[in-house]
Design a protein around this motif. Sequence first.
Motif, PDB file in Angstrom:
ATOM      1  N   LEU A 299       0.854  -1.185   0.000  1.00  0.00           N
ATOM      2  CA  LEU A 299       0.000   0.000   0.000  1.00  0.00           C
ATOM      3  C   LEU A 299       0.890   1.235   0.000  1.00  0.00           C
ATOM      4  O   LEU A 299       1.970   1.228   0.604  1.00  0.00           O
ATOM      5  CB  LEU A 299      -0.900   0.041   1.241  1.00  0.00           C
ATOM      6  CG  LEU A 299      -1.911  -1.084   1.446  1.00  0.00           C
ATOM      7  CD1 LEU A 299      -2.495  -0.998   2.863  1.00  0.00           C
ATOM      8  CD2 LEU A 299      -3.028  -0.994   0.420  1.00  0.00           C
ATOM      9  N   GLY A 300       0.438   2.311  -0.646  1.00  0.00           N
ATOM     10  CA  GLY A 300       1.240   3.521  -0.652  1.00  0.00           C
ATOM     11  C   GLY A 300       0.414   4.772  -0.863  1.00  0.00           C
ATOM     12  O   GLY A 300      -0.712   4.721  -1.359  1.00  0.00           O
ATOM     13  N   LEU A 301       1.006   5.897  -0.494  1.00  0.00           N
ATOM     14  CA  LEU A 301       0.360   7.196  -0.617  1.00  0.00           C
ATOM     15  C   LEU A 301       1.362   8.186  -1.197  1.00  0.00           C
ATOM     16  O   LEU A 301       2.529   8.218  -0.793  1.00  0.00           O
ATOM     17  CB  LEU A 301      -0.125   7.688   0.748  1.00  0.00           C
ATOM     18  CG  LEU A 301      -0.836   9.045   0.798  1.00  0.00           C
ATOM     19  CD1 LEU A 301      -2.183   8.971   0.075  1.00  0.00           C
ATOM     20  CD2 LEU A 301      -1.036   9.500   2.247  1.00  0.00           C
ATOM     21  N   GLN A 302       0.918   9.000  -2.160  1.00  0.00           N
ATOM     22  CA  GLN A 302       1.761  10.035  -2.756  1.00  0.00           C
ATOM     23  C   GLN A 302       1.087  11.389  -2.621  1.00  0.00           C
ATOM     24  O   GLN A 302      -0.134  11.502  -2.747  1.00  0.00           O
ATOM     25  CB  GLN A 302       2.017   9.739  -4.241  1.00  0.00           C
ATOM     26  CG  GLN A 302       2.795  10.838  -4.952  1.00  0.00           C
ATOM     27  CD  GLN A 302       3.028  10.546  -6.415  1.00  0.00           C
ATOM     28  OE1 GLN A 302       3.664   9.557  -6.757  1.00  0.00           O
ATOM     29  NE2 GLN A 302       2.507  11.412  -7.303  1.00  0.00           N
ATOM     30  N   ALA A 303       1.900  12.421  -2.365  1.00  0.00           N
ATOM     31  CA  ALA A 303       1.373  13.783  -2.257  1.00  0.00           C
ATOM     32  C   ALA A 303       2.243  14.719  -3.080  1.00  0.00           C
ATOM     33  O   ALA A 303       3.473  14.660  -3.012  1.00  0.00           O
ATOM     34  CB  ALA A 303       1.338  14.239  -0.803  1.00  0.00           C
ATOM     35  N   ASN A 304       1.608  15.571  -3.856  1.00  0.00           N
ATOM     36  CA  ASN A 304       2.297  16.638  -4.571  1.00  0.00           C
ATOM     37  C   ASN A 304       2.329  17.865  -3.665  1.00  0.00           C
ATOM     38  O   ASN A 304       1.276  18.342  -3.230  1.00  0.00           O
ATOM     39  CB  ASN A 304       1.570  16.956  -5.877  1.00  0.00           C
ATOM     40  CG  ASN A 304       1.486  15.764  -6.801  1.00  0.00           C
ATOM     41  OD1 ASN A 304       2.446  15.026  -6.949  1.00  0.00           O
ATOM     42  ND2 ASN A 304       0.324  15.559  -7.408  1.00  0.00           N
ATOM     43  N   VAL A 305       3.518  18.373  -3.393  1.00  0.00           N
ATOM     44  CA  VAL A 305       3.657  19.431  -2.395  1.00  0.00           C
ATOM     45  C   VAL A 305       4.518  20.564  -2.932  1.00  0.00           C
ATOM     46  O   VAL A 305       5.277  20.404  -3.886  1.00  0.00           O
ATOM     47  CB  VAL A 305       4.284  18.884  -1.099  1.00  0.00           C
ATOM     48  CG1 VAL A 305       3.400  17.819  -0.475  1.00  0.00           C
ATOM     49  CG2 VAL A 305       5.681  18.326  -1.364  1.00  0.00           C
ATOM     50  N   LYS A 306       4.378  21.706  -2.309  1.00  0.00           N
ATOM     51  CA  LYS A 306       5.271  22.837  -2.547  1.00  0.00           C
ATOM     52  C   LYS A 306       6.224  22.904  -1.368  1.00  0.00           C
ATOM     53  O   LYS A 306       5.885  23.365  -0.294  1.00  0.00           O
ATOM     54  CB  LYS A 306       4.478  24.141  -2.672  1.00  0.00           C
ATOM     55  CG  LYS A 306       3.669  24.255  -3.954  1.00  0.00           C
ATOM     56  CD  LYS A 306       3.054  25.634  -4.103  1.00  0.00           C
ATOM     57  CE  LYS A 306       2.322  25.772  -5.430  1.00  0.00           C
ATOM     58  NZ  LYS A 306       1.742  27.126  -5.626  1.00  0.00           N
ATOM     59  N   GLY A 307       7.430  22.392  -1.588  1.00  0.00           N
ATOM     60  CA  GLY A 307       8.435  22.376  -0.538  1.00  0.00           C
ATOM     61  C   GLY A 307       9.663  23.118  -0.972  1.00  0.00           C
ATOM     62  O   GLY A 307       9.658  24.333  -1.120  1.00  0.00           O
ATOM     63  N   LEU A 308      10.727  22.364  -1.221  1.00  0.00           N
ATOM     64  CA  LEU A 308      11.939  22.996  -1.743  1.00  0.00           C
ATOM     65  C   LEU A 308      11.700  23.547  -3.135  1.00  0.00           C
ATOM     66  O   LEU A 308      12.319  24.526  -3.547  1.00  0.00           O
ATOM     67  CB  LEU A 308      13.091  21.983  -1.754  1.00  0.00           C
ATOM     68  CG  LEU A 308      13.508  21.432  -0.388  1.00  0.00           C
ATOM     69  CD1 LEU A 308      14.550  20.341  -0.556  1.00  0.00           C
ATOM     70  CD2 LEU A 308      14.036  22.549   0.501  1.00  0.00           C
ATOM     71  N   GLY A 309      10.808  22.894  -3.869  1.00  0.00           N
ATOM     72  CA  GLY A 309      10.411  23.346  -5.195  1.00  0.00           C
ATOM     73  C   GLY A 309       8.899  23.471  -5.266  1.00  0.00           C
ATOM     74  O   GLY A 309       8.178  23.116  -4.331  1.00  0.00           O
ATOM     75  N   ASP A 310       8.408  23.952  -6.402  1.00  0.00           N
ATOM     76  CA  ASP A 310       6.962  24.160  -6.537  1.00  0.00           C
ATOM     77  C   ASP A 310       6.213  22.882  -6.910  1.00  0.00           C
ATOM     78  O   ASP A 310       4.999  22.812  -6.741  1.00  0.00           O
ATOM     79  CB  ASP A 310       6.687  25.229  -7.607  1.00  0.00           C
ATOM     80  CG  ASP A 310       7.131  26.609  -7.159  1.00  0.00           C
ATOM     81  OD1 ASP A 310       7.200  26.828  -5.930  1.00  0.00           O
ATOM     82  OD2 ASP A 310       7.428  27.444  -8.025  1.00  0.00           O
TER      83      ASP A 310
END
Length: 385
Positions: A299-310
């Motif tokens: 099982l897995g989860l992915q998130a698109n985030v604005k961290g070090l980059g956009d």
Amino acid sequence: MKKVVAALFLAAVVTLGVSSAYAEDSFLDGLTIGGGITLNLQNLQNANAVPNPGQDDENKTPTMGQYSVDLEIEKNFDDNNTAFIHLETGKGNLNSYLNSIAAINRDADDSGVVAVTEAWFEHKFTDAFALSVGVLDPTTAVDDNAYANDETTQFIGEMFRNAVNINFSDNNFGVKATYETDFVDLAAQYIDASEDSSSGSADITRNAFASAQVNFKPGFIDDMDGNYRIYGWTNTNDNVKLGDPASDTEKDYGFGLSLDQQFSNVFGAFARYSWSRGNVGEYDGADYEAMGAAHTWSLGLQANVKGLGDEDVVAVAYGQIMPSDDYKDNINPDAKSENHLEVYYSWNIADYLSISPDFQMVENPYYDGDADTAYVGTIRMQISF
């Protein structure tokens, strides 16, 4: 020989491209060249294997640099006919320091040889139906997944690339048929699984990897991608039944699910389950070389985030490889499930460059409940072009 063939092929492509650049119908029309360079610096804590005799067996924390290079060349002759070739090479393999069912680096290639891993021609009979013939990668038509299917940009560990108890053939000559619509995709393939032509066992009609997959795309969430795959496979090479070396013509087979669903512009998740016989393997006359995995899941989860980059990505996955009852009865009665955890953060510096810190934990490597838990830290750089 493979290196020579690859070099000759590339030279031919360049020569033909240059010589025809000024022709009315240029060879370069419809030609696309792309690929990637993957650089990994990996450290393993609690190594449990010695790759080469005579090495220092006290080195429990090896660190290694590893690279791979992929070059993909595609030629679209028209809307219905396409040729494709994939060249690949690499060096460095930390996997040999850990005795485990699922390797800690799916991208590792210690050969340093340029190999032709795919070379096929595809013809589209309709907008939906296509047929491909040539050197095929069996993993492209079964058990694919949007969030866990690329070791160069997603999870590095073999555990989350494909179900590890699918007995894939090597990339080899075969045929693949696909049928794709907005609601359902169908894929079937038949690939030569002969392991050694010099032994006299090379027979594509006898030794084959075959699979079929149905992918439903029901659109449960508006404008969000979702894939719900069901598949089955068989590998008809001869295997030995665990506990019965005289039974040496056993065939391997299994089935599974591979699901991925986007929930929003930020979050997506995946799940896999795979069953195989789990009671066949190879026997060298003294001991079994058998994986013995009846069930695997992840099982897995992915998130698109604005961290070090956009446009960064953070993802986590957990899964188990479960030994079969036959494995416990015939090889190790105390076998425990091999458990994997992996987390990565992908810092997308530019469209062509990303850097990904990655952490893995492997508990009970190769079903050994007494073995130390292994930890793997990786810094990965991916250059795409």
